[in-house]
Scaffold this motif. Structure first.
Motif, PDB file in Angstrom:
ATOM      1  N   PRO A  90      -5.838  30.253   2.506  1.00 13.52           N
ATOM      2  CA  PRO A  90      -5.381  29.154   1.530  1.00 13.52           C
ATOM      3  C   PRO A  90      -4.098  28.649   1.959  1.00 13.52           C
ATOM      4  O   PRO A  90      -3.396  29.440   2.584  1.00 13.52           O
ATOM      5  CB  PRO A  90      -5.320  29.757   0.007  1.00 13.52           C
ATOM      6  N   ALA A  91      -3.756  27.276   1.909  1.00 10.42           N
ATOM      7  CA  ALA A  91      -2.603  26.811   2.123  1.00 10.42           C
ATOM      8  C   ALA A  91      -1.356  27.400   1.628  1.00 10.42           C
ATOM      9  O   ALA A  91      -0.295  27.575   2.151  1.00 10.42           O
ATOM     10  CB  ALA A  91      -2.524  25.360   1.994  1.00 10.42           C
ATOM     11  N   ASP A  92      -1.420  27.759   0.134  1.00  9.69           N
ATOM     12  CA  ASP A  92      -0.348  28.391  -0.595  1.00  9.69           C
ATOM     13  C   ASP A  92      -0.055  29.718  -0.054  1.00  9.69           C
ATOM     14  O   ASP A  92       1.145  30.111  -0.479  1.00  9.69           O
ATOM     15  CB  ASP A  92      -0.668  28.374  -2.008  1.00  9.69           C
ATOM     16  N   ALA A  93      -0.736  30.271   0.936  1.00  8.60           N
ATOM     17  CA  ALA A  93      -0.312  31.597   1.547  1.00  8.60           C
ATOM     18  C   ALA A  93       0.437  31.385   2.733  1.00  8.60           C
ATOM     19  O   ALA A  93       0.929  32.245   3.197  1.00  8.60           O
ATOM     20  CB  ALA A  93      -1.625  32.431   1.826  1.00  8.60           C
ATOM     21  N   LEU A  94       0.548  30.164   3.283  1.00 13.01           N
ATOM     22  CA  LEU A  94       1.261  30.031   4.687  1.00 13.01           C
ATOM     23  C   LEU A  94       2.714  29.887   4.589  1.00 13.01           C
ATOM     24  O   LEU A  94       3.408  29.472   3.649  1.00 13.01           O
ATOM     25  CB  LEU A  94       0.661  28.726   5.141  1.00 13.01           C
ATOM     26  N   ALA A  95       3.460  30.452   5.669  1.00 16.26           N
ATOM     27  CA  ALA A  95       4.777  30.740   5.612  1.00 16.26           C
ATOM     28  C   ALA A  95       5.104  30.171   7.074  1.00 16.26           C
ATOM     29  O   ALA A  95       4.737  30.689   8.073  1.00 16.26           O
ATOM     30  CB  ALA A  95       5.276  32.004   5.547  1.00 16.26           C
ATOM     31  N   LEU A  96       6.007  29.252   7.228  1.00 19.89           N
ATOM     32  CA  LEU A  96       6.373  28.837   8.342  1.00 19.89           C
ATOM     33  C   LEU A  96       7.471  29.771   9.163  1.00 19.89           C
ATOM     34  O   LEU A  96       8.108  30.301   8.641  1.00 19.89           O
ATOM     35  CB  LEU A  96       7.213  27.534   8.386  1.00 19.89           C
ATOM     36  N   ILE A  97       7.059  29.766  10.456  1.00 23.83           N
ATOM     37  CA  ILE A  97       7.724  30.924  11.345  1.00 23.83           C
ATOM     38  C   ILE A  97       8.773  30.289  12.148  1.00 23.83           C
ATOM     39  O   ILE A  97       8.419  29.170  12.672  1.00 23.83           O
ATOM     40  CB  ILE A  97       6.675  31.502  12.328  1.00 23.83           C
ATOM     41  N   PRO A  98       9.985  30.739  12.103  1.00 32.62           N
ATOM     42  CA  PRO A  98      10.973  29.965  12.662  1.00 32.62           C
ATOM     43  C   PRO A  98      10.811  30.183  14.146  1.00 32.62           C
ATOM     44  O   PRO A  98      10.337  31.075  14.702  1.00 32.62           O
ATOM     45  CB  PRO A  98      12.493  30.771  12.173  1.00 32.62           C
ATOM     46  N   ALA A 257      12.688  35.763   4.212  1.00 33.64           N
ATOM     47  CA  ALA A 257      12.904  37.056   4.879  1.00 33.64           C
ATOM     48  C   ALA A 257      13.164  36.725   6.274  1.00 33.64           C
ATOM     49  O   ALA A 257      13.772  37.395   7.096  1.00 33.64           O
ATOM     50  CB  ALA A 257      11.629  38.020   4.461  1.00 33.64           C
ATOM     51  N   MET A 258      12.271  35.824   6.730  1.00 36.98           N
ATOM     52  CA  MET A 258      12.375  35.617   8.288  1.00 36.98           C
ATOM     53  C   MET A 258      13.577  34.776   8.687  1.00 36.98           C
ATOM     54  O   MET A 258      14.192  35.132   9.737  1.00 36.98           O
ATOM     55  CB  MET A 258      11.150  34.611   8.769  1.00 36.98           C
ATOM     56  N   ALA A 259      13.982  34.115   7.689  1.00 33.92           N
ATOM     57  CA  ALA A 259      15.400  33.111   8.039  1.00 33.92           C
ATOM     58  C   ALA A 259      16.497  34.296   7.851  1.00 33.92           C
ATOM     59  O   ALA A 259      17.388  34.117   8.821  1.00 33.92           O
ATOM     60  CB  ALA A 259      15.519  32.225   6.870  1.00 33.92           C
TER      61      ALA A 259
END
Length: 300
Positions: A90-98, A257-259
């Motif tokens: 689902p699109a709402d599960a996506l997190a952009l990776i830096p 968390a990634m940021a």
């Protein structure tokens, strides 16, 4: 992740088979479904434990998507996960990776990373407070790094002296070997812990550290086990102690968390296997010998 064992071993009720495991996923969008705004092919994204929600239950209507009561979705559990060249999410599960993180670095942050980071930043502890991390494994070695980078007086607690040097290298200021000393007594000598984050999936170990909490201290449980804790109610009452669990977080929490990891240099220590050796990688993970996450790579 050990949670993948719930899928493989069938210990989580309600799973429909066949099912592809994997809920720490990093990849590239290949195709966007019709009517999905805000995303496009080629973007680097990750998917974690929280893989979607219903949008209409009381929790969702309050914006608390992680505790969705009706249709909480989990990659590798309610739909096929990341042990594959391709998956649908689902699109709402996506997190952009830096850009600064490689897929191998980003993958473990999708569950082990977000869970420890999110629990710590919502723990109520302030810079300078004594914060103990119980367990220096897959989650714990990340929790120690996050706690140290957040400015806490970080204490690592584990079995044996062998993990002591590593814990200090990761940022811990103190190390408590539970085989050599009473961890609760050791923490009280430091004034008591404001927070103990229990990453080790061991109820006995959790029970043994509760007494090391200071006044208004909090035990936050991340290690998912079924065995009950053994805690004397009087211990909780006398110092106003509390015990709580913490489930991962949303896709935006993953991005946070990634940021933070990019800003502070927090990274997972991982062993990398090609997807073709997934069975071997799984056994390596389950053996407890992996240092500390096991990452599968694909040719896609």
């Amino acid at each position: 992740c050990h949670s993948d064992a719930m899928t493989k071993e069938g210990t989580l009720p309600g799973i429909h088979y066949p099912r592809v495991p994997g809920h720490e996923v990093a990849g590239v969008i290949d195709t966007v479904g019709a009517g999905v705004p805000g995303w496009e092919a080629g973007q680097r994204v990750g998917v974690g434990w929280h893989g979607g929600h219903c949008g209409y239950c009381d929790s969702c209507r309050r914006g608390d998507f992680v505790t969705c009561r009706n249709a909480a979705q989990i990659p590798g559990v309610t739909y096929d996960g990341g042990y594959a060249d391709y998956m649908i999410a689902p699109a709402d599960a996506l997190a952009l990776i830096p850009a600064e993180l490689s897929p191998v670095e980003a993958g473990p942050l999708m569950c082990a990373g977000i869970t420890t980071f999110n629990a710590l930043r919502h723990s109520g502890a302030r810079p300078g407070d004594v914060v103990a991390i119980l367990g220096v494994g897959g989650l714990g070695h990340l929790a120690v790094q996050f706690a140290a980078k957040m400015g806490f007086n970080t204490v690592a607690v584990a079995r044996g002296q062998d993990k002591g040097p590593l814990a200090m290298q990761l940022g811990a200021r103190h190390y408590i070997d539970t085989l050599a000393q009473d961890p609760a007594a050791a923490l009280l000598k430091m004034g008591g812990a404001k927070v103990i984050v229990a990453t080790a999936a061991n109820s006995q170990a959790m029970s043994a550290v509760v007494g090391g909490l200071g006044v208004n201290g909090k035990l936050i449980i991340l290690g998912a086990v079924m065995e009950p804790l053994n805690v004397a109610p009087l211990t909780l009452i006398a110092r106003r102690l509390s015990i709580m669990g913490w489930p991962s977080g949303t896709s935006m929490d993953s991005q946070d968390a990634m940021a933070f990891s990019v800003l502070t240099g927090v990274r997972s220590m991982s062993e990398v296997f090609p997807l073709e050796r997934a069975a071997e990688a799984y056994e390596r993970m389950m053996s407890g010998r992996a240092r500390f996450r096991v990452v599968l790579t694909t040719g896609a």
